[in-house]
Design a protein around this motif. Structure first.
Motif, PDB file in Angstrom:
ATOM      1  N   UNK A 235      -2.555  27.863 -67.795  1.00  0.00           N
ATOM      2  CA  UNK A 235      -1.885  26.995 -68.772  1.00  0.00           C
ATOM      3  C   UNK A 235      -2.289  27.335 -70.201  1.00  0.00           C
ATOM      4  N   UNK A 236      -3.503  27.861 -70.357  1.00  0.00           N
ATOM      5  CA  UNK A 236      -3.984  28.236 -71.692  1.00  0.00           C
ATOM      6  C   UNK A 236      -3.410  29.570 -72.161  1.00  0.00           C
ATOM      7  N   UNK A 237      -2.704  30.262 -71.258  1.00  0.00           N
ATOM      8  CA  UNK A 237      -2.063  31.514 -71.644  1.00  0.00           C
ATOM      9  C   UNK A 237      -2.922  32.746 -71.486  1.00  0.00           C
ATOM     10  N   UNK A 238      -4.039  32.633 -70.728  1.00  0.00           N
ATOM     11  CA  UNK A 238      -4.936  33.781 -70.585  1.00  0.00           C
ATOM     12  C   UNK A 238      -4.461  34.790 -69.544  1.00  0.00           C
ATOM     13  N   UNK A 239      -3.622  34.349 -68.612  1.00  0.00           N
ATOM     14  CA  UNK A 239      -3.173  35.264 -67.577  1.00  0.00           C
ATOM     15  C   UNK A 239      -2.345  34.549 -66.541  1.00  0.00           C
ATOM     16  N   UNK A 240      -2.012  35.272 -65.463  1.00  0.00           N
ATOM     17  CA  UNK A 240      -1.253  34.716 -64.356  1.00  0.00           C
ATOM     18  C   UNK A 240      -2.160  34.629 -63.128  1.00  0.00           C
ATOM     19  N   UNK A 241      -1.719  33.915 -62.102  1.00  0.00           N
ATOM     20  CA  UNK A 241      -2.552  33.751 -60.912  1.00  0.00           C
ATOM     21  C   UNK A 241      -1.680  33.579 -59.677  1.00  0.00           C
ATOM     22  N   UNK A 242      -2.217  34.017 -58.557  1.00  0.00           N
ATOM     23  CA  UNK A 242      -1.585  33.800 -57.254  1.00  0.00           C
ATOM     24  C   UNK A 242      -2.137  32.502 -56.687  1.00  0.00           C
ATOM     25  N   UNK A 243      -1.251  31.540 -56.417  1.00  0.00           N
ATOM     26  CA  UNK A 243      -1.703  30.217 -55.964  1.00  0.00           C
ATOM     27  C   UNK A 243      -0.842  29.749 -54.795  1.00  0.00           C
ATOM     28  N   UNK A 244      -1.364  28.839 -53.972  1.00  0.00           N
ATOM     29  CA  UNK A 244      -0.547  28.268 -52.901  1.00  0.00           C
ATOM     30  C   UNK A 244       0.537  27.344 -53.458  1.00  0.00           C
ATOM     31  N   UNK A 245       1.655  27.244 -52.754  1.00  0.00           N
ATOM     32  CA  UNK A 245       2.775  26.428 -53.219  1.00  0.00           C
ATOM     33  C   UNK A 245       2.422  24.961 -53.411  1.00  0.00           C
ATOM     34  N   UNK A 246       1.412  24.490 -52.693  1.00  0.00           N
ATOM     35  CA  UNK A 246       1.074  23.067 -52.810  1.00  0.00           C
ATOM     36  C   UNK A 246       0.530  22.710 -54.192  1.00  0.00           C
ATOM     37  N   UNK A 247       0.264  23.712 -55.031  1.00  0.00           N
ATOM     38  CA  UNK A 247      -0.223  23.452 -56.382  1.00  0.00           C
ATOM     39  C   UNK A 247       0.902  23.373 -57.417  1.00  0.00           C
ATOM     40  N   UNK A 248       2.141  23.593 -56.976  1.00  0.00           N
ATOM     41  CA  UNK A 248       3.211  23.786 -57.954  1.00  0.00           C
ATOM     42  C   UNK A 248       3.634  22.522 -58.703  1.00  0.00           C
ATOM     43  N   UNK A 249       3.081  21.387 -58.348  1.00  0.00           N
ATOM     44  CA  UNK A 249       3.353  20.164 -59.111  1.00  0.00           C
ATOM     45  C   UNK A 249       2.242  19.856 -60.112  1.00  0.00           C
ATOM     46  N   UNK A 250       1.269  20.788 -60.220  1.00  0.00           N
ATOM     47  CA  UNK A 250       0.141  20.586 -61.125  1.00  0.00           C
ATOM     48  C   UNK A 250       0.381  21.360 -62.421  1.00  0.00           C
ATOM     49  N   UNK A 251       0.268  20.692 -63.552  1.00  0.00           N
ATOM     50  CA  UNK A 251       0.427  21.297 -64.879  1.00  0.00           C
ATOM     51  C   UNK A 251       1.760  22.035 -65.020  1.00  0.00           C
ATOM     52  N   UNK A 252       2.802  21.514 -64.343  1.00  0.00           N
ATOM     53  CA  UNK A 252       4.075  22.241 -64.383  1.00  0.00           C
ATOM     54  C   UNK A 252       4.836  22.053 -65.699  1.00  0.00           C
ATOM     55  N   UNK A 253       4.253  21.309 -66.627  1.00  0.00           N
ATOM     56  CA  UNK A 253       4.857  21.249 -67.958  1.00  0.00           C
ATOM     57  C   UNK A 253       4.465  22.464 -68.795  1.00  0.00           C
ATOM     58  N   UNK A 254       3.365  23.138 -68.395  1.00  0.00           N
ATOM     59  CA  UNK A 254       2.904  24.326 -69.129  1.00  0.00           C
ATOM     60  C   UNK A 254       2.861  25.579 -68.262  1.00  0.00           C
ATOM     61  N   UNK A 255       3.091  25.416 -66.962  1.00  0.00           N
ATOM     62  CA  UNK A 255       3.050  26.559 -66.044  1.00  0.00           C
ATOM     63  C   UNK A 255       4.377  26.679 -65.314  1.00  0.00           C
ATOM     64  N   UNK A 256       4.878  27.883 -65.203  1.00  0.00           N
ATOM     65  CA  UNK A 256       6.068  28.166 -64.401  1.00  0.00           C
ATOM     66  C   UNK A 256       5.607  28.788 -63.084  1.00  0.00           C
ATOM     67  N   UNK A 257       6.085  28.267 -61.993  1.00  0.00           N
ATOM     68  CA  UNK A 257       5.713  28.778 -60.672  1.00  0.00           C
ATOM     69  C   UNK A 257       6.892  29.527 -60.066  1.00  0.00           C
ATOM     70  N   UNK A 258       6.663  30.761 -59.677  1.00  0.00           N
ATOM     71  CA  UNK A 258       7.716  31.564 -59.064  1.00  0.00           C
ATOM     72  C   UNK A 258       7.295  31.937 -57.653  1.00  0.00           C
ATOM     73  N   UNK A 259       8.100  31.573 -56.648  1.00  0.00           N
ATOM     74  CA  UNK A 259       7.766  31.900 -55.253  1.00  0.00           C
ATOM     75  C   UNK A 259       7.600  33.406 -55.066  1.00  0.00           C
TER      76      UNK A 259
END
Length: 305
Positions: A235-259
């Protein structure tokens, strides 16, 4: 002295009549009288005053009666509690879990177990892999709940509860967030944030292996100790990350999640246990969790493009 003799004694105390007591006990009067006499001989004192017309309890008999009632009550409680323990319905169940499972349907399993077995105290301890698997293997905990890409312990039992796919978490203000991404290899030049190699080395190793299978070594610019820290750095813009889909409702105002589609990285939410001396409570938990296998996870993966 036998328990049945004490039960005979209490029945005579209640009826003050050997004939009525024998009838209640479904036995003849003579064997009952013999057992009471035998008990008196063993104790060394009289329990009853007997005449041709009446039976009364001696002071010693009154004391024994009162204490016997309490003792048999405690014994009954012990038998009942022992049965509850043997059936896994009472006690303390130690469960280790990965933090990611809190965002999945596993929480419904915990709630259902607590409702079905209200006298079992759940002792939950958050652990990272492989510390979680080591604790299960060493029987420091009764059962583990882990999010796994690959299973790595041949001596442990695994039971799949649900499967999570993975997404790429991208800062929403990056141009990359507006692009179509079909393959992980397309991200080979991007800066990655991942878990700390020292504290979560299995998760770190799994991530590196996935990238190597996609044909590249990731450029890791920052690591983090916890899941929320990984997302915070994204969210701070330092990089991207591989995360499980169950996290996709967290900080989604600043993070875009792509399957992630190629390859699809599946994370198995699994129970992990050691079959050596497994306790009845753990077996009940495993059996109940089996009823929830493949329970759908409520997630909302949005493509920001």
């Amino acid at each position: 002295m036998e328990i049945r003799q004490l039960q005979y004694f209490l029945t005579v105390c209640e009826t003050l009549h050997f004939g009525k007591a024998a009838e209640q006990l479904h036995m003849a009067q003579q064997p009952l009288s013999f057992q009471i006499h035998k008990l008196e001989e063993e104790l060394g004192y009289k329990l009853f005053y007997r005449t041709t017309r009446s039976v009364s309890i001696t002071p010693s008999g009154i004391e024994l009666r009162d204490k016997t009632i309490k003792a048999l009550s405690y014994l009954k409680q012990g038998v009942e509690t022992g049965k509850l323990i043997a059936d896994g319905k009472i006690g303390k169940l130690r469960i280790a879990y990965n933090s990611m499972i809190i965002s999945t349907s596993v929480t419904e399993i915990l709630s259902a177990f607590k409702e079905k077995y209200p006298q079992v105290e759940l002792i939950l301890e958050e652990m990272n892999s492989p510390d979680l698997e080591n604790s299960v293997s060493n029987q420091e905990v009764d059962v583990g709940i882990a999010g796994l890409i690959w299973k790595s312990y041949d001596d442990l039992n695994y039971q799949l509860i649900a499967t999570e796919n993975s997404s790429i978490a991208i800062p929403k203000n990056w141009d990359l967030a507006n692009q179509d991404i079909s393959s992980l290899s397309e991200l080979k030049d991007q800066p990655f944030i991942t878990y700390s190699q020292s504290s979560k080395w299995k998760s770190y190793g799994d991530f590196m292996s996935v990238c190597h299978l996609a044909g590249f070594t990731p450029n890791v610019v920052q690591d983090a100790e916890t899941d929320i820290s990984v997302l915070g750095l994204v969210a701070s813009g330092l990089g991207i990350a591989l995360v499980p889909n169950c996290y996709t409702n967290i900080l989604n105002d600043t993070i875009c999640y792509k399957p992630l589609k190629n390859p699809e990285v599946h994370i198995d939410i699994s129970l992990v246990w050691n079959n050596e001396n497994i306790c009845p409570m753990a077996q009940n938990f495993i059996d109940l969790a089996g009823e929830y296998k493949n329970l759908p996870v409520s997630i909302n993966v949005s493509d920001c493009s």
